[in-house]
Design a protein around this motif. Structure first.
Motif, PDB file in Angstrom:
ATOM      1  N   UNK A   1      13.526  37.820  40.766  1.00  0.00           N
ATOM      2  CA  UNK A   1      13.856  39.056  40.046  1.00  0.00           C
ATOM      3  C   UNK A   1      12.693  39.525  39.178  1.00  0.00           C
ATOM      4  N   UNK A   2      11.869  38.599  38.724  1.00  0.00           N
ATOM      5  CA  UNK A   2      10.717  38.966  37.903  1.00  0.00           C
ATOM      6  C   UNK A   2       9.457  39.169  38.739  1.00  0.00           C
ATOM      7  N   UNK A   3       9.580  39.057  40.033  1.00  0.00           N
ATOM      8  CA  UNK A   3       8.450  39.198  40.961  1.00  0.00           C
ATOM      9  C   UNK A   3       7.331  38.218  40.616  1.00  0.00           C
ATOM     10  N   UNK A   4       7.698  37.001  40.236  1.00  0.00           N
ATOM     11  CA  UNK A   4       6.707  35.986  39.902  1.00  0.00           C
ATOM     12  C   UNK A   4       6.523  34.980  41.036  1.00  0.00           C
ATOM     13  N   UNK A   5       7.084  35.255  42.184  1.00  0.00           N
ATOM     14  CA  UNK A   5       7.027  34.284  43.283  1.00  0.00           C
ATOM     15  C   UNK A   5       5.568  34.088  43.680  1.00  0.00           C
ATOM     16  N   UNK A   6       5.148  32.857  43.729  1.00  0.00           N
ATOM     17  CA  UNK A   6       3.780  32.533  44.132  1.00  0.00           C
ATOM     18  C   UNK A   6       3.841  31.267  44.970  1.00  0.00           C
ATOM     19  N   UNK A   7       2.765  30.967  45.638  1.00  0.00           N
ATOM     20  CA  UNK A   7       2.723  29.773  46.483  1.00  0.00           C
ATOM     21  C   UNK A   7       2.924  28.486  45.671  1.00  0.00           C
ATOM     22  N   UNK A   8       2.259  28.315  44.528  1.00  0.00           N
ATOM     23  CA  UNK A   8       2.506  27.090  43.758  1.00  0.00           C
ATOM     24  C   UNK A   8       3.958  26.957  43.296  1.00  0.00           C
ATOM     25  N   UNK A   9       4.572  28.059  42.883  1.00  0.00           N
ATOM     26  CA  UNK A   9       5.969  28.007  42.456  1.00  0.00           C
ATOM     27  C   UNK A   9       6.874  27.681  43.635  1.00  0.00           C
ATOM     28  N   UNK A  10       6.608  28.272  44.772  1.00  0.00           N
ATOM     29  CA  UNK A  10       7.402  28.006  45.969  1.00  0.00           C
ATOM     30  C   UNK A  10       7.278  26.541  46.390  1.00  0.00           C
ATOM     31  N   UNK A  11       6.057  26.009  46.366  1.00  0.00           N
ATOM     32  CA  UNK A  11       5.849  24.599  46.710  1.00  0.00           C
ATOM     33  C   UNK A  11       6.530  23.674  45.703  1.00  0.00           C
TER      34      UNK A  11
END
Length: 89
Positions: A48-58
């Motif tokens: 919802x905050x558009x903070x999705x990143x590869x490190x967060x996903x991993x």
């Protein structure tokens, strides 16, 4: 905020595993449910905050995998497994 909820979820998983080792299955399940809710809220908050990143996903994938591994390792043996172990001795 997402890092704090991940840490909170990790602590809940460790607490649930400790409770399971101490044969407190009800407490363990409650803590694991709260951990899953923390991980889900982290994912929803990040999307919802558009903070999705590869490190967060991993990190989320690793947290969920670690939770599943701890649940599997600390699971109480089923009656069939316990009966086989008791009969084989």
């Amino acid at each position: 905020m997402t890092i704090w909820t991940l840490w909170l979820g990790a602590l809940l998983v460790v607490g649930g595993s400790t409770a399971q080792i101490k044969h407190q299955a009800g407490v363990a399940r409650a803590l694991w449910v709260l951990a899953v809710l923390a991980f889900v809220s982290t994912a929803v908050g990040a999307m919802s905050a558009s903070e999705i990143s590869l490190p967060l996903l991993l990190t989320l994938v690793g947290a969920i995998a670690a939770t599943c591994a701890l649940v599997a390792v600390t699971k109480e043996p089923t009656k069939a497994t316990a009966a086989r172990r008791g009969g084989a001795e």
